[in-house]
Each structure stands twice: as C-alpha cells, then as structure tokens.
Design a protein around this motif. Structure first.
Motif, PDB file in Angstrom:
ATOM      1  N   HIS B 181       0.776  -1.238   0.000  1.00  0.00           N
ATOM      2  CA  HIS B 181       0.000   0.000   0.000  1.00  0.00           C
ATOM      3  C   HIS B 181       0.805   1.286   0.000  1.00  0.00           C
ATOM      4  N   PRO B 182       1.650   1.484  -0.984  1.00  0.00           N
ATOM      5  CA  PRO B 182       2.206   2.829  -1.146  1.00  0.00           C
ATOM      6  C   PRO B 182       1.043   3.803  -1.332  1.00  0.00           C
ATOM      7  N   MET B 183       1.207   5.037  -0.903  1.00  0.00           N
ATOM      8  CA  MET B 183       0.075   5.974  -0.990  1.00  0.00           C
ATOM      9  C   MET B 183      -0.329   6.236  -2.437  1.00  0.00           C
ATOM     10  N   GLU B 184       0.638   6.223  -3.345  1.00  0.00           N
ATOM     11  CA  GLU B 184       0.272   6.365  -4.759  1.00  0.00           C
ATOM     12  C   GLU B 184      -0.173   5.000  -5.261  1.00  0.00           C
ATOM     13  N   MET B 185      -1.372   4.938  -5.765  1.00  0.00           N
ATOM     14  CA  MET B 185      -1.851   3.665  -6.303  1.00  0.00           C
ATOM     15  C   MET B 185      -1.141   3.422  -7.635  1.00  0.00           C
ATOM     16  N   HIS B 186      -0.884   2.160  -7.920  1.00  0.00           N
ATOM     17  CA  HIS B 186      -0.155   1.842  -9.144  1.00  0.00           C
ATOM     18  C   HIS B 186      -0.909   2.359 -10.365  1.00  0.00           C
ATOM     19  N   ALA B 187      -0.175   2.926 -11.283  1.00  0.00           N
ATOM     20  CA  ALA B 187      -0.792   3.508 -12.471  1.00  0.00           C
ATOM     21  C   ALA B 187       0.180   3.440 -13.635  1.00  0.00           C
ATOM     22  N   PRO B 259      -3.351   6.902 -26.499  1.00  0.00           N
ATOM     23  CA  PRO B 259      -2.751   6.748 -25.170  1.00  0.00           C
ATOM     24  C   PRO B 259      -3.832   6.368 -24.153  1.00  0.00           C
ATOM     25  N   VAL B 260      -3.505   5.418 -23.285  1.00  0.00           N
ATOM     26  CA  VAL B 260      -4.467   4.934 -22.292  1.00  0.00           C
ATOM     27  C   VAL B 260      -3.897   5.118 -20.889  1.00  0.00           C
ATOM     28  N   LYS B 261      -4.719   5.665 -20.029  1.00  0.00           N
ATOM     29  CA  LYS B 261      -4.317   5.810 -18.621  1.00  0.00           C
ATOM     30  C   LYS B 261      -5.088   4.789 -17.782  1.00  0.00           C
ATOM     31  N   LEU B 262      -4.344   4.037 -16.981  1.00  0.00           N
ATOM     32  CA  LEU B 262      -4.984   3.060 -16.094  1.00  0.00           C
ATOM     33  C   LEU B 262      -4.431   3.234 -14.686  1.00  0.00           C
ATOM     34  N   MET B 263      -5.294   3.619 -13.768  1.00  0.00           N
ATOM     35  CA  MET B 263      -4.888   3.691 -12.365  1.00  0.00           C
ATOM     36  C   MET B 263      -5.704   2.653 -11.605  1.00  0.00           C
ATOM     37  N   LEU B 264      -5.016   1.823 -10.834  1.00  0.00           N
ATOM     38  CA  LEU B 264      -5.737   0.837 -10.034  1.00  0.00           C
ATOM     39  C   LEU B 264      -6.526   1.550  -8.944  1.00  0.00           C
ATOM     40  N   THR B 265      -7.592   0.916  -8.503  1.00  0.00           N
ATOM     41  CA  THR B 265      -8.323   1.439  -7.349  1.00  0.00           C
ATOM     42  C   THR B 265      -7.647   0.883  -6.095  1.00  0.00           C
ATOM     43  N   ARG B 266      -7.963   1.436  -4.937  1.00  0.00           N
ATOM     44  CA  ARG B 266      -7.324   0.930  -3.715  1.00  0.00           C
ATOM     45  C   ARG B 266      -7.696  -0.546  -3.479  1.00  0.00           C
TER      46      ARG B 266
END
Lengths: 197, 735
Positions: B181-187, B259-266
């Motif tokens: 759980h780094p504060m920045e979610m993987h993206a 271009p695609v942006k994908l950020m995981l949710t918590r």
C-alpha cells in the motif's frame, strides 16, 4: 443475466407491473417495449459549472458524477491534489473549501458553486512558499511526497484550528492523513515549527 | 528528472526534489496529460476459481463514450504470449487476457476504455460475466499442515547433536499477510508513439526492469521503450515487478490506438500488486546454561499463488546474525487461489527474524538472563556464520549498547508483568535485525557546462529514499561545486542504466557510480587543461582538485585553469562522462551486512487490550550516512511499518466465497500518525571500508526487520503473555 429471458432480474422485477398492463396491448407494441429496455442505461448529465479554484474562476461543462478530486486532476490539470483511495480514508486529496479542510474525493464538483477552493498549488504567494511548505522541506516531513500535499493542507488547517498544544494533539488531528512511508516524525515537527512561529 | 532549482534564492536545506513535492508540481505516473488520452478501468473476476464462460458487453457498449474493450476474447496480438510455452517462458506471471481460467477472485479479466474516467467506471459496472465455477482454497491456516517441507540451504552440524541442551524453546509463529500500500496507487499511461515504439509513464521501482520485461513480449528493442518514473509515490517492494495491469494498459493502447491511462483502485491494490505472504514457522532453539546457543531448527511455510510460486526465503536470516554450530532450515510453499505474492520491505528476513528474536527472548527468560547478554554472547560479530567470510564491517553489538543506553534498559524491572500504572502494564522489549548488504552494477553520467554547472544522471528511481539528494551530496563533496549548481536527473530509462531500487541496494549501488563518474570528469578536464598547462598532463585523479570555478592540482593549488578558459581554449560545448560501477573482488574476500537494534517501551491496557507504544528506539549500522536527515526518515518510517506488522496489518479472506474482506483503507489498518510515537533514530555512522567507494551500506530493510519482535517482546514483558502470532490485536491480549 439469464440469456434465455433476455433481460436482467432487476429489470424484470421493476417491470413486472408494467408487463401486467402490457398483457392487454398488441404484440407489436410489446416488442417495441422490449426494444426500449435496451436503452435503460441512462446517459450522463453534463451541467455548466463555474468553480473558483485558487482564486481563479473556471467555467466548464461538468459530468454530474465528477468529484472535485477528478475535476482538479483530470480536467483542470491541477495534479498536486492526490488520489490515494478515492474513498475518504487516506486524506491524500485534502483541499480547503472556504478555508476548511475537505476531502475532495468525497465532494462532487457540482457542490462547489459559490465556494472558494484552495489546493496545494494555491497556498504559496508567488515565489514565496507558505510557511508550512518551508517547514515540510526543512523538517523533511515526507519521503515519496505523494501524501504531502494532503498533509500540508491538513497541517495548515490543524494550526488554524488550534490543535497544536502537544505532540499528542497534533498526532490526533493529523491522523486522517495516512503516510505509508511513515514520515510522521517530520510531519509533527513541521507543524510544531509553524505553530511556534 | 530535472529538479526545480531557484538560484536567485539561498539554497534551501532539504531534498533536491523537495520543492516539487511540497508545491504539487512533481508529476507522478498518472499525472501526465497526453493528446487523445483515454481512460481504462480493469474488471476483476467475481469468482475464485473456474472458467469464464461468457462476457456480455451489450449494456456497457451503450455508454456513449466507450471506445473499446480488451479481454481474452478481443485483444491485440502479444507475440511473446503466442503459445502456452511462450507464456511460461516469459515468466511474466499471470497471463492477463490470455486465459479463460480464473486463479483467484479479483483476477483482471476485462479492460474497459472510454473517453472519461466516469464513463469507463460506469461502463465497467455494466459488464456481465458468466462463469463455470470450480472448487477453491484460500485458507492458509488449514492448508499448510499437509504440505511437506524440503531443505532450505545446507545443514550445519547435526540436528540431534544438541538434543540434550539444558534449555530449549520450541514454538510456532504465524504471521498474517500484509499489503504494501504505497500511498500512490499503481498507475500506467501507455502510448504507442509508432508501430514499434512505446512510451510508458509508470509507477515502478525500476525503469530498466520494465523495459526488460515488456520488450520481449512485443518483440521490441529495449531502447524503443521509454519508461518515465520521475516521481514514485512509495513502493516498499510493490514496484519491483511488472504487474498485469501494466500489460493491460499497453494492450489497451494498442487496441484503441490512443494513449491509455490506467490507475488501479485501492481495492485493486490488495489483489494486483503483491503482498507479504502469510507464513507459519516453527523454531526449536537450544542453549547451554551459560546462554550459548547450541543449535537451531527453523521451519517455515508461506502461501503462494497457483500460477506462480514465490518463496519468501524466511529462513535466510537464521544463517546471518548468530553463531549456531548446528543449524537446519526447511521451508515449503502453500499454493492457494490467491494472487501472486512478492517481496515486501525486509522480505523474508522480517518474517524469519520475528520468530527467532521472539524465541531468543523466551529463551532468555528461561535462562533468567538479560536478553541483551544472551544476544551479545551469540552474535557472529567477526565472520558471516554461513560462508565464514570476515565481515567488512559489523557494528551490531554497538547498536545494541547504544539502544540500551537510550531507552534506559538497565533501569527497568527485569521481571515480566511487574510494572503497572493502574490498568496499564508497562514493558520493555528489544530485538535485532540484519540484512545482507548488496550492491549492483549501476551507471551514472555527469554533464558539465562552461559556467561550472553539472547535471548528474542515472536511470535509478527515487521512491522516497532520497537517492537524488544523496547523489548531489556525493557530487558536491567530491567536486566542491556548490549544491545550487548541481542538478540531478533520474527515473527515466533513457538515462544511464541502473538496477531497480530495492533490497536496500540503491544508495550502495549508485554512490559508487557517482564517485567513478566524478573521477572520470576530473581526468577529462585535466586532459583539456593540459592544452594550456602541461602540469595537468597525465595527472592522476587523486591529485586533481575541482572547485566552483576551475581545476587545480592538490600539490600546487596555484596552478589553476578556470572552467571558462578551459571551455574557450578547447572550444567545448558540454563535457559528458559516464561511469559504470559494480561489485568486484571484495565480494570474494568479505561479507557485507547492515544491521539495527530496536528497543521499545509499551503500555498495555489490561482491561481493553489496547497497546500504546511509548518509545521506539532504533540504532542502525548503515555504514557512512550520505544524507543524515533522509536516512533517519527512512529508519523511522520503517519502524512505523514495523508497528503495523506487529499490531494491525492483516489481509483478510472470506473463506466461503474466496474473496477479500475489508479490502480498503478503512478495513485494512496501517499506522496513522497517532499510532506511532516520535521515533528515536541514531546511526553508528562508520563507513564500510570495502562495500563501495563511499562506504554507504543500505538502510531501508534493517529499519523494519526487528521492529515487530521488539514490540512483541515488550508486550510479554508488560503482561507476562507470550503472543507469537501477528498482528497482536486486543482480542489476543485479552484472551
């Protein structure tokens, strides 16, 4: 979804009453109604919105589902406000609305009409950093820096609210802002420094 | 990375990237704005085991701005995944979008791409999937017993040689899984800039690692993939792998040609980017009446996924700290319907050390000896106990002495359950930890301009450790060039190659490269200086002195050529040098370790079971400390992580349905500010003579390794209750 019935259970429950009525309606009309259910997915609502962020007024068309956090990050390119959970559990998205600390991920942008939003990008006075920003630098109140904007916005509010009487007091009122790097030593020291000045 | 520098103001004390971080200007992976960028949302399976039978996208497609989908049924070609054999050979792990098999609940199965994040999220909620379910198992506790163990490393002496030991402790230890759980979610933002060129903005601990993993999958040249990770919002190990979502974003960008942006949710961070696996351990430890250890038998098992086997190497640390004439270590993996585990801060050692350090504490009480004395008697202070090489440096005993002094160890009442303040019982505990100090091949470059400004570069990322600041400090010390004329660039794969930042090797590796680059710069500038002054001809690097304004010779300080003259005479533009530094022969002659001692004072409420940590003291031997403030921050932060491991962190499963419960930051607790005291950190600070040219050993791991045991031992001292399972929650204390 059951393939053979061709519509969802929820749809079925919702429309049972309607179907009772439909029983007396000609088959052609019934078919039309079944076609109509294919369009139950509501289209999004876009509303015109004027918001004031860091004393700058933005006029835009906003999706009614857009949170303040996503508005800042995705639409206004103010990415200093961070997304750490999107659920109001981590504090990384803390901003000020009319001077009070607020979680921007739990705030819909449409709620901001007539309010003043301040983000991490808006607290410095030109080249002069806010004293809390200076304190975070000199006390090393961060590591990776991702929770930092939220910590600083909360820290400013913490001082303003007067919760700086002791280390315990500061720690309690800063516990809504998680830091996984564990830079809590420096965060507390930064707040003590600003509170003392 | 070019750090923001304001030269018209006096230089601030603080990290090189501090201004970017406190103003919100620094760009993390998900924060780049690209033309035509669209948003992707991953959908996870809702069953724990089985097959995907059908996916119904009809409703999702009705969301107007939906652009595309990626799944095993509709996907761009991934040449490296062309066959089962190739998938296996790629060692990528989960073959995302290349299988209809479900290995765990939450396994990513479809990517939905739309114009906006809101639309993609909504459309994802409308996708309907039919499965064929199969039996599953997510229950580590009821499964590990049936898995046989095998030898982990060579046996030393004989297990039965110490069967008559005067004092024996034989106990079991269970630790629940923990999530980074780094504060920045993987993206990841993926952009195909041409048919065979890929641009990635990625949250990772190693940009070159991302290149190496992705290049063969698409038959690309490594250098045709640019990976940008200027700012990384923490890692703790989660960024050491290239996870399925990274490939999902790349495939998505290929599918929709944008271009695609994908950020995981918590919640997706619980199931998509690794975790410290659940573990069971049994320790049998024997000593004679003087407290000398006779032997140890350490057995360990950790959970793992079905599609990839991960051993946390829990017994490794048993071969590191103490002398045991007789030692046997065994381990095993327990495969379950869960996602892949990975290294998490202090991997393996954190887990193994907890069991050993608790067992030693227990042994000390049985012997009626001070736990400090028992350790002192048995610590392998001169030689690595396994390979017998002499330590290059090992100040663990000094760490213990200093820590004991700082907490007032001598003044405590040594008897357990003896110090009380009303309902609060007070206790003291301590523990030590150690980590093999590594160093990896790393490159660094220096670019110098005529005005004496330099740029120091490496591809290494800075995940919050202060790598850039350390590099700047080293360059400043060696060149005399003022800090405000030194710029650091890092976290991009176009820069000189570097290993991932992990295993406490970052500073140890890059510092050598910076030193070597400075030496090359000296030689090169001397060559240019020799054009006007022959005294510089063939001058050895140790005789060359650089300063803010020019180059001179150590034995003749008056012989000086200014940079401006040097640039003019030689008609120079920018002088560039690049050096690669790697471990060498010293690794055959010496063993290397970082170490730390943790001391703590707890207060346990005997009515509510609440544990409050009053004091936590950490003394570490990390060799030369290149940046004291950042190093202390590392250590105290690691100790905070140790508090989480000891008292609260647990990834929980619902055994009936096979999914996670409490999979958000309200359900999974790690320490908030009020959970940690102000942590007292100090360093031995003596440079290691052989590890690298600076003498800096790593610190990130040893900060956490002994923390949980120190806390558990203090809880025993406070209450007389020996708790061997983590996390130690109120119900355990009250039971």
């Amino acid at each position: 979804m059951k393939k053979n019935t061709n519509f969802s259970r929820r749809f079925f429950l919702k429309t049972t009453g309607a179907f009772t009525l439909l029983a007396s309606i000609p088959a052609v009309l019934k078919a039309t109604y079944i076609q109509v259910k294919e369009f139950i997915v509501p289209s999004k609502r876009i509303v015109p919105l004027t918001v004031s962020v860091n004393k700058k007024a933005y006029q835009l068309d906003s999706d009614t589902r857009t949170t303040l956090l996503d508005l800042l990050r995705e639409n206004l390119d103010l990415t200093g406000t961070k997304k750490g959970c999107d659920h109001g559990q981590c504090g990384a998205c803390t901003v000020h609305v009319d001077g009070e600390r607020v979680l921007s991920c739990l705030t819909l942008s449409a709620m901001l009409v007539g309010k003043e939003v301040t983000t991490i990008e808006g607290i410095a006075d030109g080249d002069h950093l806010h004293p809390m920003q200076e304190a975070f630098i000199s006390c090393d109140g961060f590591q990776c820096g991702y929770c930092t904007p939220g910590q600083i916005m909360s820290a400013i509010a913490c001082v303003k609210e007067g919760h700086t009487h002791s280390v315990e007091d500061i720690k309690e009122y800063m516990s809504g802002n998680l830091c996984r790097c564990g830079a809590y030593n420096g965060i507390v020291e930064s707040i003590q420094k600003v509170a003392a000045s | 990375m070019r750090y923001f520098e304001q030269q018209h103001q006096p230089p601030r004390e603080g990290r090189v990237e501090a201004l970017d971080k406190v103003t919100g200007k620094g760009k993390y992976a998900a924060e780049y704005k690209l033309d035509g960028m669209c948003y992707a949302v991953l959908i996870g399976s809702t069953i724990a085991s089985g097959k995907i039978k059908n996916m119904d996208l009809t409703k999702a497609k009705q969301v107007k701005s939906v652009i595309g989908f990626v799944s095993h049924l509709q996907k761009p070609e991934v040449p490296g995944f062309a066959s089962e054999a190739m998938i296996k050979a790629s060692r990528f792990g989960l073959p995302i979008f290349h299988t209809d098999t479900i290995y765990f609940k939450g396994q990513p199965i479809i990517l939905v791409i739309a114009e906006t994040l809101e639309d993609a999220t909504y459309a994802a909620s409308l996708v309907e999937v039919e499965y064929e379910t199969a039996p599953f198992n997510v229950d580590f506790e009821s499964s590990y017993g049936a898995v046989p163990m095998k030898e982990a490393g060579k046996e030393r002496g004989k297990l039965d040689a110490w069967s008559d030991a005067a004092v024996v402790v034989q106990e079991e230890y269970n630790i629940k899984p923990e999530v980074h759980h780094p504060m920045e979610m993987h993206a990841t933002i993926a952009q195909w800039t041409s048919e065979d060129h890929l641009m990635l903005y990625d949250k990772t601990q190693g940009v070159n690692n991302v290149q190496q993993v992705i290049a063969p999958l698409f038959n690309l040249k490594k250098e045709h993939i640019e990976v940008m990770s200027e700012f990384v919002g923490g890692g703790f190990g989660s960024g050491l792998r290239v996870w399925p979502h990274v490939l999902a974003a790349i495939m998505g960008a290929k599918q929709v040609k944008r271009p695609v942006k994908l950020m995981l949710t918590r919640p997706q961070m619980f199931i998509g980017t690794g975790y410290r696996p659940a573990s069971w351990q049994r320790i049998k430890l024997g000593a004679d009446l003087s407290g000398k250890f006779l032997g140890i038998h350490h057995q360990a098992k950790n959970e793992t996924s079905l599609y990839e086997r991960f051993s946390d190497q829990i017994t490794r640390v048993t071969r590191l700290i103490y002398n045991f004439d007789h030692l046997k270590t065994e381990d095993a993996l327990v495969p379950l319907n869960i996602n892949a585990a990975t290294w998490m801060r202090g991997p393996g050692d954190c887990t193994g050390d907890f069991a050993i350090e608790c067992a030693i504490d227990e042994l000390s009480y049985k012997l009626k000896m001070d736990p400090l004395d028992v350790r002192s008697k048995n610590i392998a202070a001169t030689h690595h106990p396994d390979n017998k090489l002499p330590w290059s440096s090992n100040y663990l005993l000094d760490c213990m002495t200093e820590g004991a002094k700082r907490i007032g160890w001598k003044n405590r009442n040594a008897a357990p359950n003896a110090m009380r303040e009303g309902d609060w019982h007070v206790g003291y505990g301590m523990s030590v930890g150690m980590w093999n100090a590594g160093r990896n091949k790393t490159s660094a470059a220096i670019k110098m301009m005529s005005n004496g400004q330099i740029i120091v570069q490496t591809a290494m990322t800075d995940i919050g450790t202060g790598t850039g600041t350390g590099m700047k400090n080293i360059a400043h010390e060696l060149t005399g060039i003022p800090r405000n004329k030194i710029t650091i660039e890092l976290g991009n794969s176009n820069l000189p190659p570097a290993p991932s930042q992990g295993g406490s090797t970052g500073m140890s590796s890059v510092s050598g490269a910076v030193v070597d680059a400075v030496n090359l710069l000296k030689l090169k500038l001397a060559e240019y200086a020799a054009v006007t002054n022959l005294k510089f001809k063939d001058a050895p690097e140790e005789s060359i002195v650089l300063s803010e304004t020019g180059i001179s010779l150590a034995h003749e300080p008056t012989v000086k050529v200014s940079y401006s003259d040097l640039w003019k005479t030689n008609k120079l533009d920018t002088v560039v040098v690049e050096a690669t530094s790697a471990p060498g022969e010293e690794r055959k002659k010496y063993a290397f370790c970082s170490s730390a001692a943790h001391f703590c004072q707890v207060r346990v409420n005997i009515k509510t079971g609440k544990v409050k940590i009053d004091k936590l003291i950490c003394v570490a031997d990390g060799g030369k400390i290149v940046n004291e403030k950042a190093a202390a921050n590392q250590m105290s932060g690691a100790a905070v992580g140790g508090i989480g491991m000891a008292l609260m962190e647990e990834r929980r499963f619902d055994h009936r349905f096979g999914g996670l419960i409490g999979d958000d930051l309200a359900g999974y607790h790690f320490p908030v500010n009020a959970d940690a005291p102000i942590i007292d950190v100090s360093f031995i600070g003596k440079p290691d003579p052989h590890i690298n040219p600076t003498g800096a050993k790593g610190l990130g791991e040893v900060g956490i390794i002994g923390t949980a045991a120190a806390i558990a031992n203090a809880i025993y001292h406070a209450t007389g209750k020996r708790l061997r399972d983590l996390p130690i929650t109120a119900d355990q204390i009250l039971s």
